[in-house]
Every structure is written in structure tokens, then in C-alpha cells.
Design a protein around this motif. Structure first.
Motif, mmCIF file in Angstrom:
data_model
loop_
_atom_site.group_PDB
_atom_site.id
_atom_site.type_symbol
_atom_site.label_atom_id
_atom_site.label_comp_id
_atom_site.label_asym_id
_atom_site.label_seq_id
_atom_site.Cartn_x
_atom_site.Cartn_y
_atom_site.Cartn_z
ATOM 1 N N VAL A 267 0.849 -1.197 0.000
ATOM 2 C CA VAL A 267 0.000 0.000 0.000
ATOM 3 C C VAL A 267 0.878 1.239 0.000
ATOM 4 O O VAL A 267 2.075 1.193 0.311
ATOM 5 N N TRP A 268 0.273 2.365 -0.367
ATOM 6 C CA TRP A 268 0.946 3.652 -0.257
ATOM 7 C C TRP A 268 0.918 4.077 1.197
ATOM 8 O O TRP A 268 -0.144 4.133 1.816
ATOM 9 N N ALA A 269 2.095 4.336 1.750
ATOM 10 C CA ALA A 269 2.217 4.570 3.183
ATOM 11 C C ALA A 269 1.392 5.751 3.654
ATOM 12 O O ALA A 269 0.819 5.730 4.742
ATOM 13 N N ALA A 270 1.301 6.804 2.854
ATOM 14 C CA ALA A 270 0.616 8.018 3.288
ATOM 15 C C ALA A 270 -0.892 7.828 3.384
ATOM 16 O O ALA A 270 -1.536 8.348 4.292
ATOM 17 N N SER A 271 -1.478 7.088 2.461
ATOM 18 C CA SER A 271 -2.936 6.965 2.401
ATOM 19 C C SER A 271 -3.451 5.585 2.760
ATOM 20 O O SER A 271 -4.635 5.419 3.059
ATOM 21 N N GLY A 272 -2.600 4.574 2.722
ATOM 22 C CA GLY A 272 -3.056 3.209 2.956
ATOM 23 C C GLY A 272 -3.766 2.608 1.767
ATOM 24 O O GLY A 272 -4.293 1.491 1.848
ATOM 25 N N THR A 273 -3.787 3.325 0.647
ATOM 26 C CA THR A 273 -4.434 2.818 -0.570
ATOM 27 C C THR A 273 -3.585 1.714 -1.182
ATOM 28 O O THR A 273 -2.365 1.878 -1.315
#
Length: 456
Positions: A267-273
Motif C-alpha cells: 500500500v501507499w504509506a501516506a494513504s493506505g491505498t
């Protein structure tokens, strides 16, 4: 054209030829340097500074040559194609390695595999059927049953260990991606500043190119050049690096074993997406973690459950040495939980009728379970065959992808790598140009000397 301008023209020719010699020498000296991209000198004719008037014409000619700079020789289409095929090849190889690990865990065919263990287990029941009152034969049945259950647990443990090792490797690979991406972002910033200052950035771009290649292998990143000299990297269509800005990745999902509420994902660490990662080492690891090993473990659990239910059902249909109906032989419904039930040798149901009958028919029926078309043996054989087929298929896909990646890399290197023959020809050309420019300056100098002597 004045004498001074002629000397200036010759000087510019000397300087251009010298710069060409330096570039050719730079290429030759780096012929074996990994990641080096050959360079080419860019030069153009210097235009005349004379401005014609409205009613007059000035026979203006050029002012020599101007070195515009150097260019790294690359074909962006081939670069992208090489990145894509390398990422796909790395992912396919990782998937093939995952299947190979699973196959090695089973150890089939072999004397220590589950197939041999089940065959020995059924054989002890056959021995008991010939001598149903033998305490030694009953004890042998229990021992082989316990050994078989232990084999199931050990195999499940090996698969879980492989899953855990791959999970740790995934976390390490994601950390590596974040470090490489940060390095690319730093180089983007340095290259952009250097281009603004008019400094040659070829070496910095080569270093960045090597990092981009590593990111392609690990996560399948694709690079796109920008007008300011930076590179934008994308993973699954989402931006990983843009200029000096870097988006970090993280691993989400279970860390102790498969079968959690959600699969392992990146996932993308900043958004959790969730990040769409289908290439590179990480793409192959995700396939192994979320598909290969969990599927095999699920099918192995089905074999263990079939063994337990089949044996327990046959055990319940017979009578033990005390005349009681057979109690469960196995406990547990999965490979990791399969255990021998708390049973004594007298509790083995060998007879089809209570005492005084001791016919061994139930033990014989137990031995015949190995021949069931949908029994545990057949189910296990199907699993082993399926793994073998998948291993072969994954290996073929990896070989094909590796061959395609090799072809794409060869095409890319055909444009960007250094050819010693070409550089030697270029070296000779610039050497002759330098000699010709020197002769031109000598001729101008001799002409000036002659004119000065005539004026005296």
C-alpha cells in the motif's frame, strides 16, 4: 573575412575537435562500466554576426563551429520496453521460485514423503487384518498413525516457514524500494539544478539510470523523462517519484501466516491505498504469499481432513478389543492440527463384530481405503501432480519472459552501449579534424606573415 576572424574560426575548430576527442576517449574508457550510456558531442555552425543593411549585401560567412554540449544516446521506447520486460521476467522468475520451494517441501516422490507415509499406514492395517488379536500389530497401527499425523504437521510447518520467509523478504524489498526511490528523487533534484547551471549531467543521469533499473527489477517501476531533466517513476499507474517528491510504500496484511482476514498487499504509506504491483520481485512475492502457498495449504488441509474423516468413519464401523464401538482414531481437521486421538492399542477397531468375534474384517476394510477413487490417497496424488504441472508451467513462463527481457535489453544496449569500433572511427575523425584545423591556422599565420613583410 578578416585575419582575426579566420584565426577565431580555426580556434573554434581546434576546440571542437579536442572536445570530440575527449568524448570519444570517455566512451572508450567506460566500455566496461555498468550502466554507462555512450555520449555524443553536439555541435553546430556558428552564424555570422554581420547584419546586412537595407541597400547593401554583405557576403557573410560562418564564424566556425560551436559546441552545444553532449547528449546521452538513448531510445526512450527501447528503454521503456526493457523496463517492462525485465519487471515481468523478474516477477515470473519469483513465481517459479515460489512453486519450486513448495515442490521441494513435499519431497515427492521419495521414501520420506506423505505418499510413502500413507502407504505404510494402510499396510499396518493389512497386517492387523491377518492377526487381529496381535497386540504388536495394534501398537504398530497406532505408531504409524501418529507418525503420519506428524508428517502432515511437519509439511504444514515447512509451508508456513516458506510463507514467513517470503513475507520477510517482501518487507525487505519494500524497504529497498523506498531507499532507491529516495535516491532517485535526490538525483532528480541534483540533475535539475545542474542543468539550470549549464553543467554536464551525463554521469548523474547514468547513476540514476542504474537505480531506475533496480527499481524496475524490484517493483516493476516505469520511468518517463520530463522536460526539466527529471524522471517520473510510476508503479501500476501511480506516481512513485516525481521530481524530488517520493511516495513511500508499505506492507499490509498478516505477518504470521496465511489465512488472515485480508491478503498480504503493498500500500501507499501516506494513504493506505493499495498499490497495484504486478511486476518485479514484489509482484512475484505477492503471488506466492496470496495464491501459491495458501492454495497448496488449503488443498493439503483437505487431504488431512479426508484422512481423518475416512479413518474415523471406518473406525466407528468396527469394534475394539473390549467390544466397544471404535472411537475416533484421528483428531483435527487440518494438516497443522492433525493428531492421533487418545487411543490405546486395545481401542483399535479391528473387528467388524463385538467379541467373541475377532474377524479382522474392519482392519481389512481400513486397509482398502487406500484404493478409494476419492479417498485421501487419490486427493493427495492429485495435489502432487498439480504442483508438478504448475512448477513446469511457471518455469516455462519464466524462461519465455527471461528470453523476451534479454531481447529487449540487447536492443536497448545496441543503441546506448559503447562500441569500441565506432568510437575508434570517431576518434580518428576528430583527430583528422584537429590536424586540419591546425593546418588552417598555420596557413592563416603564414599569410599574415607574408602580408606584414610586403608592407615593410
Amino acid at each position: 573575412m578578416s585575419s582575426a576572424s579566420s584565426l577565431g574560426m580555426g580556434l573554434s575548430a581546434l576546440q571542437a575537435a579536442q572536445r570530440g576527442l575527449e568524448i570519444a576517449g570517455q566512451n572508450i574508457s567506460n566500455v566496461n562500466t555498468p550502466g554507462y550510456t555512450r555520449q555524443r558531442i553536439d555541435q553546430a555552425a556558428a552564424s555570422s554576426t554581420d547584419v546586412p543593411s537595407m541597400f547593401g549585401r554583405i557576403p557573410a560567412i560562418g564564424e566556425g563551429v560551436v559546441v552545444l554540449g553532449t547528449t546521452r544516446i538513448q531510445d526512450q521506447l527501447l528503454e521503456v520496453r526493457a523496463q517492462q520486460t525485465r519487471g515481468a521476467a523478474t516477477a515470473a522468475t519469483q513465481v517459479a521460485n515460489g512453486y519450486s520451494m513448495v515442490e521441494s517441501a513435499f519431497g515427492e516422490p521419495g521414501d520420506t514423503g506423505l505418499q510413502a507415509g500413507m502407504a505404510e499406514f494402510w499396510s499396518t492395517w493389512g497386517d492387523l487384518a491377518t492377526d487381529p488379536e496381535s497386540s504388536a500389530a495394534r501398537t504398530s497401527v497406532l505408531e504409524e498413525g501418529g507418525r503420519l499425523a506428524s508428517q502432515f504437521r511437519e509439511l504444514a510447518g515447512r509451508l508456513s516457514t516458506q510463507w514467513g520467509g517470503t513475507r520477510e523478504a517482501l518487507s525487505s524489498s519494500v524497504d529497498r524500494v523506498n531507499r532507491l526511490a529516495q535516491d532517485v528523487g535526490d538525483l532528480n533534484d541534483a540533475i535539475r539544478a545542474s542543468k539550470v547551471a549549464g553543467v554536464n549531467t551525463s554521469e548523474l543521469e547514468d547513476r540514476r539510470g542504474q537505480l531506475i533499473g533496480q527499481l524496475g527489477d524490484v517493483v516493476g517501476a516505469i520511468a518517463q523523462p520530463m522536460e526539466d531533466g527529471t524522471m517520473t517513476l510510476t508503479v501500476g499507474g501511480s506516481v512513485l517519484v516525481s521530481g524530488a517528491h517520493v511516495s513511500s510504500l508499505a506492507v499490509s496484511g498478516p505477518s504470521t501466516g496465511p489465512g488472515g482476514a485480508s491478503p498480504v498487499s503493498v500500500v501507499w504509506a501516506a494513504s493506505g491505498t493499495p498499490a497495484t504491483v504486478g511486476a518485479g520481485e514484489i509482484g512475484g512475492m505477492l503471488t506466492t504469499l496470496d495464491s501459491t502457498i495458501p492454495t497448496v495449504m488449503s488443498r493439503l488441509d483437505a487431504v488431512a481432513a479426508s484422512l481423518a474423516s475416512t479413518v474415523n468413519a471406518q473406525q466407528a464401523a468396527g469394534y475394539d478389543a473390549t467390544g466397544a464401538a471404535g472411537a475416533p482414531f484421528f483428531a483435527g481437521t487440518s494438516a497443522a492440527s492433525l493428531r492421533l486421538a487418545p487411543l490405546t492399542a486395545a481401542g483399535v477397531a479391528a473387528s467388524s463384530a463385538p467379541p467373541p468375534a475377532s474377524d479382522g474384517k474392519n482392519a481389512d476394510g481400513m486397509s482398502a481405503l487406500s484404493e478409494l477413487q476419492s479417498g485421501p490417497d487419490a486427493t493427495y496424488r492429485d495435489l502432487v501432480v498439480s504442483i508438478g504441472v504448475q512448477v513446469q508451467g511457471a518455469s516455462r513462463r519464466a524462461d519465455v519472459q527471461t528470453a523476451l527481457a534479454g531481447q529487449a535489453e540487447s536492443a536497448r544496449l545496441g543503441v546506448s552501449s559503447v562500441s569500441v569500433d565506432e568510437e575508434m572511427v570517431s576518434l580518428m575523425g576528430f583527430q583528422h579534424a584537429y590536424e586540419a584545423a591546425a593546418r588552417f591556422i598555420s596557413a592563416v599565420d603564414e599569410t599574415l606573415n607574408t602580408l606584414m613583410q610586403m608592407a615593410r
